[in-house]
Write a protein that holds these residues in place. Sequence first.
Motif, PDB file in Angstrom:
ATOM      1  N   UNK A 301       0.853  -1.185   0.000  1.00  0.00           N
ATOM      2  CA  UNK A 301       0.000   0.000   0.000  1.00  0.00           C
ATOM      3  C   UNK A 301       0.891   1.237   0.000  1.00  0.00           C
ATOM      4  N   UNK A 302       0.657   2.140  -0.964  1.00  0.00           N
ATOM      5  CA  UNK A 302       1.456   3.358  -1.058  1.00  0.00           C
ATOM      6  C   UNK A 302       0.560   4.572  -1.256  1.00  0.00           C
ATOM      7  N   UNK A 303       1.028   5.693  -0.704  1.00  0.00           N
ATOM      8  CA  UNK A 303       0.355   6.947  -0.987  1.00  0.00           C
ATOM      9  C   UNK A 303       0.543   7.287  -2.464  1.00  0.00           C
ATOM     10  N   UNK A 304      -0.194   8.290  -2.936  1.00  0.00           N
ATOM     11  CA  UNK A 304      -0.140   8.624  -4.347  1.00  0.00           C
ATOM     12  C   UNK A 304       1.238   9.115  -4.773  1.00  0.00           C
ATOM     13  N   UNK A 305       2.024   9.617  -3.821  1.00  0.00           N
ATOM     14  CA  UNK A 305       3.375  10.071  -4.160  1.00  0.00           C
ATOM     15  C   UNK A 305       4.403   8.951  -4.050  1.00  0.00           C
ATOM     16  N   UNK A 306       3.946   7.733  -3.699  1.00  0.00           N
ATOM     17  CA  UNK A 306       4.838   6.591  -3.625  1.00  0.00           C
ATOM     18  C   UNK A 306       5.273   6.216  -2.240  1.00  0.00           C
ATOM     19  N   UNK A 307       4.919   7.002  -1.243  1.00  0.00           N
ATOM     20  CA  UNK A 307       5.329   6.696   0.130  1.00  0.00           C
ATOM     21  C   UNK A 307       4.678   5.398   0.589  1.00  0.00           C
ATOM     22  N   UNK A 308       5.476   4.488   1.138  1.00  0.00           N
ATOM     23  CA  UNK A 308       4.959   3.199   1.599  1.00  0.00           C
ATOM     24  C   UNK A 308       4.106   3.379   2.838  1.00  0.00           C
ATOM     25  N   UNK A 309       2.906   2.824   2.801  1.00  0.00           N
ATOM     26  CA  UNK A 309       1.991   2.861   3.944  1.00  0.00           C
ATOM     27  C   UNK A 309       1.968   1.506   4.649  1.00  0.00           C
ATOM     28  N   UNK A 310       1.963   0.432   3.853  1.00  0.00           N
ATOM     29  CA  UNK A 310       1.860  -0.901   4.468  1.00  0.00           C
ATOM     30  C   UNK A 310       2.431  -1.928   3.504  1.00  0.00           C
ATOM     31  N   UNK A 311       3.011  -2.971   4.032  1.00  0.00           N
ATOM     32  CA  UNK A 311       3.514  -4.115   3.277  1.00  0.00           C
ATOM     33  C   UNK A 311       3.118  -5.347   4.058  1.00  0.00           C
ATOM     34  N   UNK A 312       2.320  -6.216   3.431  1.00  0.00           N
ATOM     35  CA  UNK A 312       1.774  -7.337   4.203  1.00  0.00           C
ATOM     36  C   UNK A 312       1.617  -8.558   3.308  1.00  0.00           C
ATOM     37  N   UNK A 313       1.768  -9.732   3.908  1.00  0.00           N
ATOM     38  CA  UNK A 313       1.561 -11.002   3.200  1.00  0.00           C
ATOM     39  C   UNK A 313       0.300 -11.669   3.738  1.00  0.00           C
ATOM     40  N   UNK A 314      -0.580 -12.057   2.839  1.00  0.00           N
ATOM     41  CA  UNK A 314      -1.815 -12.727   3.252  1.00  0.00           C
ATOM     42  C   UNK A 314      -1.998 -13.985   2.410  1.00  0.00           C
ATOM     43  N   UNK A 315      -2.930 -14.826   2.803  1.00  0.00           N
ATOM     44  CA  UNK A 315      -3.323 -15.999   2.015  1.00  0.00           C
ATOM     45  C   UNK A 315      -4.801 -15.854   1.655  1.00  0.00           C
ATOM     46  N   UNK A 316      -5.094 -15.840   0.376  1.00  0.00           N
ATOM     47  CA  UNK A 316      -6.474 -15.667  -0.095  1.00  0.00           C
ATOM     48  C   UNK A 316      -7.207 -17.002   0.036  1.00  0.00           C
ATOM     49  N   UNK A 317      -8.312 -16.987   0.772  1.00  0.00           N
ATOM     50  CA  UNK A 317      -9.103 -18.186   1.067  1.00  0.00           C
ATOM     51  C   UNK A 317     -10.289 -18.264   0.102  1.00  0.00           C
ATOM     52  N   UNK A 318     -10.652 -19.476  -0.388  1.00  0.00           N
ATOM     53  CA  UNK A 318     -11.760 -19.564  -1.347  1.00  0.00           C
ATOM     54  C   UNK A 318     -13.128 -19.323  -0.726  1.00  0.00           C
ATOM     55  N   UNK A 319     -13.270 -19.508   0.595  1.00  0.00           N
ATOM     56  CA  UNK A 319     -14.581 -19.474   1.210  1.00  0.00           C
ATOM     57  C   UNK A 319     -14.789 -18.315   2.175  1.00  0.00           C
ATOM     58  N   UNK A 320     -13.741 -17.732   2.698  1.00  0.00           N
ATOM     59  CA  UNK A 320     -13.886 -16.694   3.713  1.00  0.00           C
ATOM     60  C   UNK A 320     -13.245 -15.402   3.233  1.00  0.00           C
ATOM     61  N   UNK A 321     -13.856 -14.290   3.579  1.00  0.00           N
ATOM     62  CA  UNK A 321     -13.333 -12.982   3.206  1.00  0.00           C
ATOM     63  C   UNK A 321     -12.209 -12.572   4.160  1.00  0.00           C
ATOM     64  N   UNK A 322     -11.075 -12.207   3.589  1.00  0.00           N
ATOM     65  CA  UNK A 322      -9.944 -11.719   4.387  1.00  0.00           C
ATOM     66  C   UNK A 322      -9.963 -10.194   4.366  1.00  0.00           C
TER      67      UNK A 322
END
Length: 359
Positions: A301-322
């Motif tokens: 996640x970055x601001x419009x000027x490129x500044x980093x807001x967040x960096x995260x690793x997730x696993x996308x599940x077929x049945x549940x919303x993350x």
Amino acid sequence: MYACISRSVALLCLLAPAAASAHGSSRDHRYDGYVRVENETGEALTVRVDGNDARVLGPWETARFRADSGYVVVSASYRAFGESRLLVNKTVKVYRGRTADVELRPPSTTLVKVVNNTGVPAELRSSGREVVDLAPSQSRIVSLPVGSASLELVANGRIVEHEHLYLRPFEEETITGFAPSRADLVVYNPLPFPVALTCDRGLTRTVEPRGRVVYDDVAVGSFHLVARRPGGERVDEEQIRIDPWRGGSWTIDPPSQGLVRLDNEHHEGVRVYADGRIIAMLNAEQDHTLSLPLGPVTLEVRELDGTLVDLDAITVDPYRTTTVEFGWDRRPGYTSGQHRPHDDDHDHYHGTNGHSCTM
């Protein structure tokens, strides 16, 4: 000498008529009797007596045929379904100098053509009694008693044609059986959340988790359905073949993508990247749900000027919303980059069945 010749000529002249008379008498003797045929059938018949030339007798017409004395064969036929059909073939005795009478009456049976266009073996029943079996695409001509008849053509245990008729002699009745034009479609939902089914007419029905629905009397052929999550995201779709005898069935496949809810608690707009590819642009304090391929993914996640807001690793599940929250979380208990499963779409969905999609 001339007198002799004159007597000889005179004698020849006397003998010639006598010989001719004797020859004529012999020919007359060959046909020394008659057969009178009365056509009382009300139908034109082709009559042949003792193999001689045929003659057509119109309805109610009577004709006399010359015949030899002795036993004579009389046959009569009529046209039905494009062919000559024998009505009677009988032997009568003709006495010399007498006339034998033959009266042709309407038959006690009539012909019915049966056509099996069901695509499967079928049988004709008359008043519940089996009359004839037919292979797929076969037609048969059967003889049935004159009078009232209840005719059924049965295929795969189903009555595909039923007619109550009064069968009359010489009438050409045809019974044709076709495969059903409509059948049932069953849709199975093996997923742990409800699924909304939409047909091409735009009508929607809901299948409960691990449940099923039945579409009654769907037109035979092709039937298109789209399965969506409660939030409207597409899960699966299929062009289903509806068979006239077996109907149709469809089991919804598990989703190939999962839902990720992005919650921007940042005070500025941001760009969101998944494995380096931009997937969303969010305004300040905006949230958005999108579908991503299943499995691990890195969100940046970055601001419009490129500044980093967040960096995260997730696993996308077929049945549940993350749910991924980033930026300044104004609610106590959460920090930037926090993510958690979200069950609302599955456990608290309150859908209603729409109208039927049958066509």
